[in-house]
Motif scaffolding. Structure first.
Motif, mmCIF file in Angstrom:
data_model
loop_
_atom_site.group_PDB
_atom_site.id
_atom_site.type_symbol
_atom_site.label_atom_id
_atom_site.label_comp_id
_atom_site.label_asym_id
_atom_site.label_seq_id
_atom_site.Cartn_x
_atom_site.Cartn_y
_atom_site.Cartn_z
ATOM 1 N N ALA A 1 -31.938 98.986 11.521
ATOM 2 C CA ALA A 1 -30.849 98.953 10.548
ATOM 3 C C ALA A 1 -30.733 100.284 9.818
ATOM 4 N N ARG A 2 -29.497 100.796 9.727
ATOM 5 C CA ARG A 2 -29.130 102.020 9.019
ATOM 6 C C ARG A 2 -29.755 103.269 9.631
ATOM 7 N N ALA A 3 -30.138 103.180 10.899
ATOM 8 C CA ALA A 3 -30.694 104.337 11.600
ATOM 9 C C ALA A 3 -29.561 105.290 12.011
ATOM 10 N N ARG A 4 -29.952 106.505 12.350
ATOM 11 C CA ARG A 4 -29.006 107.506 12.832
ATOM 12 C C ARG A 4 -29.335 107.806 14.289
ATOM 13 N N LEU A 5 -28.365 107.638 15.169
ATOM 14 C CA LEU A 5 -28.543 107.900 16.591
ATOM 15 C C LEU A 5 -27.827 109.186 16.960
ATOM 16 N N GLU A 6 -28.531 110.035 17.679
ATOM 17 C CA GLU A 6 -27.927 111.286 18.130
ATOM 18 C C GLU A 6 -27.463 111.129 19.571
ATOM 19 N N ARG A 7 -26.244 111.550 19.861
ATOM 20 C CA ARG A 7 -25.691 111.439 21.211
ATOM 21 C C ARG A 7 -26.431 112.379 22.156
ATOM 22 N N ASP A 8 -26.527 111.962 23.426
ATOM 23 C CA ASP A 8 -27.153 112.825 24.419
ATOM 24 C C ASP A 8 -26.147 113.866 24.896
ATOM 25 N N GLY A 9 -26.532 114.623 25.916
ATOM 26 C CA GLY A 9 -25.672 115.697 26.395
ATOM 27 C C GLY A 9 -24.342 115.225 26.945
ATOM 28 N N GLU A 10 -24.271 113.940 27.293
ATOM 29 C CA GLU A 10 -23.026 113.388 27.823
ATOM 30 C C GLU A 10 -22.247 112.603 26.768
ATOM 31 N N GLY A 11 -22.713 112.688 25.522
ATOM 32 C CA GLY A 11 -22.008 112.011 24.441
ATOM 33 C C GLY A 11 -22.292 110.528 24.340
ATOM 34 N N ALA A 12 -23.412 110.069 24.884
ATOM 35 C CA ALA A 12 -23.738 108.641 24.886
ATOM 36 C C ALA A 12 -24.947 108.358 23.996
ATOM 37 N N VAL A 13 -25.050 107.112 23.567
ATOM 38 C CA VAL A 13 -26.248 106.623 22.893
ATOM 39 C C VAL A 13 -26.692 105.354 23.614
ATOM 40 N N VAL A 14 -27.978 105.024 23.488
ATOM 41 C CA VAL A 14 -28.532 103.854 24.163
ATOM 42 C C VAL A 14 -29.102 102.899 23.129
ATOM 43 N N LEU A 15 -28.749 101.628 23.268
ATOM 44 C CA LEU A 15 -29.265 100.563 22.423
ATOM 45 C C LEU A 15 -30.197 99.688 23.255
ATOM 46 N N GLY A 16 -31.135 99.032 22.596
ATOM 47 C CA GLY A 16 -32.071 98.174 23.330
ATOM 48 C C GLY A 16 -32.603 97.056 22.456
ATOM 49 N N GLN B 1 -36.490 92.109 28.082
ATOM 50 C CA GLN B 1 -35.964 93.256 27.360
ATOM 51 C C GLN B 1 -34.616 93.678 27.966
ATOM 52 N N TRP B 2 -33.801 94.346 27.168
ATOM 53 C CA TRP B 2 -32.470 94.759 27.628
ATOM 54 C C TRP B 2 -32.122 96.126 27.051
ATOM 55 N N ALA B 3 -31.157 96.783 27.695
ATOM 56 C CA ALA B 3 -30.666 98.083 27.211
ATOM 57 C C ALA B 3 -29.179 98.194 27.506
ATOM 58 N N LEU B 4 -28.467 98.904 26.652
ATOM 59 C CA LEU B 4 -27.036 99.153 26.846
ATOM 60 C C LEU B 4 -26.747 100.616 26.536
ATOM 61 N N ARG B 5 -26.183 101.300 27.529
ATOM 62 C CA ARG B 5 -25.757 102.695 27.320
ATOM 63 C C ARG B 5 -24.293 102.690 26.894
ATOM 64 N N TRP B 6 -24.042 103.288 25.738
ATOM 65 C CA TRP B 6 -22.682 103.371 25.215
ATOM 66 C C TRP B 6 -22.148 104.775 25.449
ATOM 67 N N PRO B 7 -21.338 104.955 26.490
ATOM 68 C CA PRO B 7 -20.813 106.297 26.785
ATOM 69 C C PRO B 7 -19.726 106.675 25.784
ATOM 70 N N ASP B 8 -19.578 107.968 25.593
ATOM 71 C CA ASP B 8 -18.534 108.473 24.690
ATOM 72 C C ASP B 8 -18.618 107.805 23.319
ATOM 73 N N ALA B 9 -19.853 107.704 22.809
ATOM 74 C CA ALA B 9 -20.045 107.092 21.497
ATOM 75 C C ALA B 9 -19.342 107.911 20.422
#
Length: 529
Positions: free
Chosen positions: A426-441, A479-487
């Motif tokens: 909660a209230r974390a800051r995610l930095e986008r990768d080189g392709e502009g995506a972030v990953v949630l899990g 466990q699960w993961a979701l990559r959000w492209p163009d975040a």
């Protein structure tokens, strides 16, 4: 000409004037020290008897027994697995007030202060005697602790009343003698209580270390590497023993002697069984992976853990005992008096319901039930996960109720389909990768049904299917993961829901833990940078 004024001469101070100015505070401290003496002496003697013979443990356990379920959930929701620490601190604060009052009233009437301390000891003794697992011998620590504390109070009150001029010839810069005496008493008593706690913990750890686990006749399935989602911040697939949640009614971990431990299986059976630890360990052992969940777990909470358990299938022993027609429940009992009502079908079907002796390749830790506990997939712990197990009575729901079911909780406790977001917090800051995506899990579970899908929604967008880690069994979490492209940079909200093997989608309906487990979707606010 006016007569010269006569200088005013104060009356010489009486010997007791100085001490009386400060007497109440010294007397309060004398009462608190004598109260700690009572705990120190009784606690030391309880090492010879049982953990529940300690008055502090007995009184705290009695409070846990009578507390309403709503208050229990509130405390666990606020403090999680630190609930016992909070209770212990609260009890000590109240105890300090009461013993301080004994010292304050005893400043002028020492006998009254002594009677208050005797009353506290008598109340503790009654509470110790009322614990189901205790015998008359368990009263000895409280009786002797009170017997030592009362004369200690009277002696300390005499020190508090003494004049500094009479009790010390030290230079003015030295601390008063009564401060030294009372301060030393506080330190010695606190150190004694701490030493007892350490000694008790070390003794249980020593017994567990000498416990040799047998090799399993049926080994658990190997955990595939891709069961663990490779994402920073994700919990390990198998929860380490030291990190596994602990929620139970035992204020102090029961000290169980493995050489005298026995398990009795009786009630509605054809042949009553009694096994000692050696006989139980001689049984063919089954190893299995099972996720346990506490009914007090809130939506998105961490009162769930996954471990590899080793034990004897319950159904084998029930078959040997011969369950009679009409039975539909097994009432299991802990050495500390806790009981759980487990549906009979959950112990006799094909699930790996175990009388467990091992956890993650090691003997059960004392706080997780050493030497023997129950593990039942698919049921919340309050109806199945009895620690420090000593008895299993085959009976009927119509005839018997267990510890929490008698307090208004449901009697069967099947685990609801649940999921949570572990990354981001909660209230974390995610930095986008080189392709502009972030990953949630995160993690999802539906014990004894299994997880077939997890979906994630970002803000008010469409639900997206997450990638699942490998399923080890229907009794473990996934466990699960979701990559959000163009975040998109900015503030966002992620929401998760799971789908179990029956096709049921996790409900959005919000429900509190009482009376049969929390429900609802877990959401997390975070920022993309």
């Amino acid at each position: 000409m006016a007569a010269p004024s006569t200088p005013h001469t104060a009356h010489p101070p009486r010997p007791d004037d100085g001490p009386r100015d400060h007497l109440p505070w010294w007397s309060v401290l004398a009462g608190i020290v004598s109260g700690i003496v009572l705990l120190a002496v009784s606690g030391a003697l309880s090492l010879v008897f049982s953990s529940s013979s300690s008055p502090l443990v007995a009184v705290g356990s009695a409070f846990v027994d009578i507390v309403p379920g709503s208050l229990k959930d509130l405390v666990i929701g606020l403090f999680g697995t630190r609930d016992k620490l909070v209770l212990g601190i609260s009890m000590l604060v109240v105890y300090a007030v009461l013993t301080g009052a004994a010292g304050l009233l005893g400043a002028r009437r020492p006998v009254l202060g002594a009677l208050i301390l005797v009353a506290l000891g008598a109340f503790a003794g009654i509470t110790v005697g009322a614990r189901a697992q205790n015998t008359a011998a368990d009263l000895i620590p409280t009786l002797l602790g009170t017997a030592v504390a009362v004369p200690s109070l009277l002696a300390l009150l005499r020190v508090a009343r003494a004049s500094p001029a009479r009790v010390t010839t030290a230079p003015p810069s030295a601390p008063p003698r009564r401060a030294v005496i009372l301060g030393s008493g506080v330190l010695a008593a606190i150190l004694a209580v701490g030493a007892q706690t350490v000694a008790g913990s070390r003794e249980m750890a020593r017994r567990a270390a000498q416990f040799v686990l047998p090799s399993p006749a049926h080994r658990a399935r190997r955990i595939p590497e891709d069961a663990q989602i490779d994402l920073a911040g994700m919990p390990p697939y198998l929860t380490p023993n030291d990190d596994f949640y602990r929620i139970d009614t035992a204020l102090a971990v029961p000290r169980v002697d493995p050489t005298s431990w026995q398990l009795r299986i009786g009630g509605m059976v054809d042949h009553e069984l009694t096994l000692d630890l050696g006989q139980l360990l001689a049984e063919p052992m089954t190893e299995t992976h099972v996720t346990l969940t506490c009914v007090s777990n809130t939506v998105g909470g961490d009162l769930a853990g996954n471990a590899t358990w080793l034990g004897v299938p319950v159904r084998r022993l029930l078959e040997r005992a011969g369950v009679q027609d009409g039975a539909d429940m097994v009432l299991s009992r802990s050495i500390d008096g806790f009981t759980a009502s487990t549906p009979l079908e959950a112990l006799t079907d094909d699930r790996d319901a175990l009388i467990a002796v091992g956890m993650n390749g090691n003997p059960l830790p004392p706080e997780h039930g050493y030497p023997v506990r129950m593990v039942v997939p698919g049921l919340y712990g309050y109806v199945s996960a009895t620690k420090w197990l000593t008895e299993m009575m085959v009976t009927r729901f119509a005839d018997d109720t267990a510890y929490w079911t008698s307090r208004g909780w449901s009697d069967r406790g099947p685990i609801k389909t649940a999921s949570r977001i572990d990354v981001p917090r909660a209230r974390a800051r995610l930095e986008r990768d080189g392709e502009g995506a972030v990953v949630l899990g995160g993690t999802a579970w539906a014990q004894h049904r299994g997880i077939t899908g997890v979906q994630v929604r970002i803000d008010d967008g469409a639900w997206k299917d997450a990638r699942l880690g490998a399923e080890v069994s229907t009794d473990t979490w996934t466990q699960w993961a979701l990559r959000w492209p163009d975040a998109e940079p900015g503030e966002h909200t992620a929401t998760v829901r799971a789908i179990d093997s029956t096709g049921e989608v996790q409900t959005a309906e919000q429900a509190d833990p009482a009376p049969n487990g929390a429900s609802g979707w877990h959401s997390v606010d975070f920022t993309v940078t």
